[in-house]
Design an enzyme around this catalytic site. Sequence first.
Site, short mmCIF file in Angstrom:
data_model
loop_
_atom_site.label_atom_id
_atom_site.label_comp_id
_atom_site.label_asym_id
_atom_site.label_seq_id
_atom_site.Cartn_x
_atom_site.Cartn_y
_atom_site.Cartn_z
N GLU A 125 5.37 -11.07 -17.81
CA GLU A 125 5.52 -11.06 -16.36
C GLU A 125 6.81 -11.76 -15.97
OE1 GLU A 125 2.05 -13.61 -16.56
OE2 GLU A 125 2.90 -14.83 -14.95
N LYS A 127 9.44 -14.41 -14.61
CA LYS A 127 9.44 -15.87 -14.42
C LYS A 127 10.11 -16.13 -13.07
CE LYS A 127 10.52 -20.19 -16.73
NZ LYS A 127 11.27 -20.86 -15.69
N ASP A 129 11.73 -17.96 -9.95
CA ASP A 129 12.59 -19.13 -9.81
C ASP A 129 12.25 -19.87 -8.52
OD1 ASP A 129 14.48 -20.85 -10.63
OD2 ASP A 129 16.20 -19.57 -10.23
N ARG A 148 4.52 -30.37 -9.26
CA ARG A 148 4.33 -30.66 -10.68
C ARG A 148 4.64 -32.13 -10.99
NH1 ARG A 148 5.84 -29.79 -16.24
NH2 ARG A 148 8.05 -30.09 -16.01
N TYR A 235 -0.21 -17.54 -10.86
CA TYR A 235 -0.13 -17.01 -12.22
C TYR A 235 -0.88 -17.85 -13.25
CZ TYR A 235 3.77 -20.32 -12.15
OH TYR A 235 4.53 -21.45 -11.98
N LYS A 299 2.53 -14.52 -22.51
CA LYS A 299 1.37 -15.39 -22.74
C LYS A 299 0.36 -14.65 -23.61
CE LYS A 299 1.95 -17.21 -18.08
NZ LYS A 299 1.52 -17.18 -16.69
N LYS A 323 14.38 -16.16 -21.49
CA LYS A 323 15.31 -16.32 -20.37
C LYS A 323 16.36 -15.21 -20.36
CE LYS A 323 15.13 -19.81 -18.05
NZ LYS A 323 15.24 -21.23 -18.25
N CYS A 429 37.37 -47.35 -25.85
CA CYS A 429 36.34 -47.09 -24.84
C CYS A 429 36.94 -47.27 -23.45
CB CYS A 429 35.17 -48.05 -25.04
SG CYS A 429 33.98 -48.00 -23.69
N CYS A 432 35.22 -50.56 -21.72
CA CYS A 432 35.39 -51.96 -22.15
C CYS A 432 36.63 -52.16 -23.01
CB CYS A 432 34.14 -52.45 -22.88
SG CYS A 432 33.91 -51.70 -24.49
N CYS A 447 31.84 -46.10 -28.93
CA CYS A 447 32.41 -47.38 -28.55
C CYS A 447 31.77 -48.45 -29.44
CB CYS A 447 32.08 -47.65 -27.08
SG CYS A 447 32.17 -49.36 -26.61
N CYS A 453 29.86 -53.98 -23.80
CA CYS A 453 30.33 -52.80 -23.05
C CYS A 453 29.46 -52.57 -21.81
CB CYS A 453 30.30 -51.56 -23.94
SG CYS A 453 30.81 -50.09 -23.05
S1 IVH Z 1 3.07 -20.19 -16.74
C1 IVH Z 1 1.26 -23.75 -19.04
N1 IVH Z 1 4.14 -18.17 -15.48
O1 IVH Z 1 8.30 -21.93 -15.11
C2 IVH Z 1 2.23 -22.78 -18.54
N2 IVH Z 1 5.20 -20.28 -15.29
O2 IVH Z 1 9.73 -23.33 -17.18
C3 IVH Z 1 2.20 -22.65 -17.07
N3 IVH Z 1 7.17 -20.29 -13.83
O3 IVH Z 1 6.64 -24.97 -14.68
C4 IVH Z 1 3.34 -21.89 -16.56
N4 IVH Z 1 7.09 -18.17 -13.27
O4 IVH Z 1 7.00 -23.47 -12.61
C5 IVH Z 1 4.24 -19.47 -15.75
N5 IVH Z 1 4.96 -16.31 -14.38
C6 IVH Z 1 5.04 -17.59 -14.65
C7 IVH Z 1 6.06 -18.41 -14.12
C8 IVH Z 1 6.12 -19.75 -14.47
C9 IVH Z 1 7.74 -19.32 -13.11
C10 IVH Z 1 7.67 -21.68 -13.88
C11 IVH Z 1 6.64 -22.75 -13.73
C12 IVH Z 1 6.78 -23.61 -14.95
C13 IVH Z 1 8.18 -23.29 -15.38
C14 IVH Z 1 8.42 -23.57 -16.83
#
Ligand code: IVH
Length: 715
Positions: A125, A127, A129, A148, A235, A299, A323, A429, A432, A447, A453
């Site tokens: 799925e 990710k 932002d 978090r 999610y 996952k 990524k 350095c 110092c 250093c 320092c």
């Molecule tokens: S699962 C235990 N699913 O990415 C795992 N995270 O880099 C729970 N994030 O802290 C996260 N989209 O804020 C999951 N489809 C997605 C996500 C996602 C964005 C974020 C989330 C997490 C961070 C980790």
Amino acid sequence: MPTTPVENLTETQAAEELARLAAELLAHDRRYHAEDAPTISDADYDALKRRNAEIEARFPELVRADSPSLKVGAAPSGAFGQVVHAKPMLSLDNVFSDEDVVDFVASVRRFLSLGETAELVFTAEPKIDGLSMSLRYEKGALVTAATRGDGTTGENVTANIRTISEIPQQLPKGVPDVLEVRGEVYMRRDDFLDLQKRMAESGQTFANPRNSAAGSLRQKNPEVTRSRPLKFFAYAWGETSAPLGATQFDAVQQLGRWGFVVNERMKRCATLDEMLAQYRAIEAERAALPYDIDGVVYKVDRLDLQERLGFRSRSPRWATAHKFPAEKATTTLLAIDIQVGRTGALTPVARLEPVTVGGVVVVNATLHNEDYIKGIGNDGNRIRPDDHDIRVGDTVTIQRAGDVIPQILDIVPDKRPKDATPYQFPDRCPACGSHAVREEGEVVRRCTGGLICPAQAVERLRHFVSRNAFDIEGLGEKQIEFFFGAEDEALRVRSPADIFTLRERQKSSLTKLENIDGFGAVSVKKLFDAIDARRSVETSRFLYGLGIRHIGETNARRLARHFVSFGALRAVAEAARIPDGKGDKGNEAWQELNAVNGIGDVVAEALVEFFAEDHNREVVDALLKEVTPRDEEQVGGVETQFTGKTIVFTGGLERMSRDEAKAMAERLGAKTAGSVSKKTDLVVAGPGAGSKLKQAEALGIEVIDEEEWFRRVEG
Ligand code: IVH
């Protein structure tokens, strides 16, 4: 108000004024947000901001890293109450290439002892932002919403979350009594652009949708949040009083039926090829999506397998983020500065002509080390062509990936100014003046000033108060520098213990902190209270805060869990004798250190060497007069018959891999070790066990087989 028209300012005047404005606006922000006691009108404040923006527009190269225009108008940390998450909010491991994904899948199979052809389904799925959020529902009603934070404790933003229309306040009948829904708060790109337009007049803008979402959520006034177009994708979940389904996919669909928005692009993938195809498909759609994403999350679909896989220290073994490639841009290298770290490492930092990369203005980039500037990698091989050394004045390509510090990738040789000269890395350095030396085989120049320092001392203190160490609210970089440099004894902080004696020293002093610009009575009280709140910390934080080389958070936790108390850990570290490297095995204390899961020679040596220094022991003793390290909580929490026991697995195992066996034992509160010693309580031996089994028998330690292990675990 300054009167010189912006167009008449010289560059020097502009730089001076920007510095002054940054300090002035920071002080106003603090008075407004932290103390609720502003000293100027909103109109005057806006005028200062506008002046700052105008000067920056004429002199873009002078935009400061701490420029007020790069800041968001959010409440400072500490404005919200804290929430301890019922289950920790973990982050995800990152991978960047197809091969990494192959390795990830292989590692899951290995851990579960699944052959290459056994069925193993993953979900894939986007990710998102944004920022992660945990929503707690009790009997169907939203009771708390928390960010978090550090994963264990987050900020209570319930009032603000209630203003987001996509987040249900009441769930339908039939949901579990306790249900923590986790997901991402984000802002759509078009909504972000509209908001930018609306906010432009106030001079308050955000760099990108993600910052905008974060800033909008961290408002003291929920009505401000209500005016911001925030959205939410569900999610994941935390604590639940009943299971949501048997698979990740079904559980998320269930959340969808209960009224949460779930991402329609989540797909089940039965093979590696399907996973990679889904990654490519989402990548191709990326630009056209209405919201920012930075990768694809895989996952393991079956929740029973997720359970078996469990977690590493910060992330689950059953998921990873793939990524998207980093974004790139070109700009000019204006200068190279040298920073001195807490271990004395000299790190070159590039100062750049401001450039936007992936929606963020970049002004600094890392240059790693001396060799990197020359074009040589850590292994001694060239990483760029011969004539691509990095020089001040060069046009450079930079890359920024996610939250990682931007780095310089290469230079554009055709654009090199005629007079550019090769960069001379300093051999002293800059803080110092001590010699900076590079040991044989090392890439880092250090250093040699050690305790004299100031840069190293400041860095050590900054590390000590940082989030994952002592985490002292209100004591950030700026404050540490201020206290370190204070002329007055009653304000001076040179070592960690000094932080804790500050309040007492202030009582008998005439120089009062609250009279110093930028502090004020309310924030001083808050600061002292925050310091006092840390007079008792977990052993792992205490240890990590000491800033010993190679002892990062994970190793600190491993050691703390093993030894439980700081006293026990220190006693062993002080008693240990490092082997001489000629076949000697060290003494018993050394072996005990070495037997701690995940702790090898390098880490053990760093620890022993730290406690062998008189000065370090003095610093620790002084700190122990002020702070009490708490015994480390054992994972799992609940007592089992294995709590505190040391277990060794040896020989072949049939129902699980060695790694799974170890993880299972640790979940039950046991420690696992790689070798058998007097301290071992139990040996689980499979077919083919050799010397470890013999050793156990010789020492009279209980030995069981895998079947018996499962009987005891399940029984
Ligand atoms: S699962 C235990 N699913 O990415 C795992 N995270 O880099 C729970 N994030 O802290 C996260 N989209 O804020 C999951 N489809 C997605 C996500 C996602 C964005 C974020 C989330 C997490 C961070 C980790």
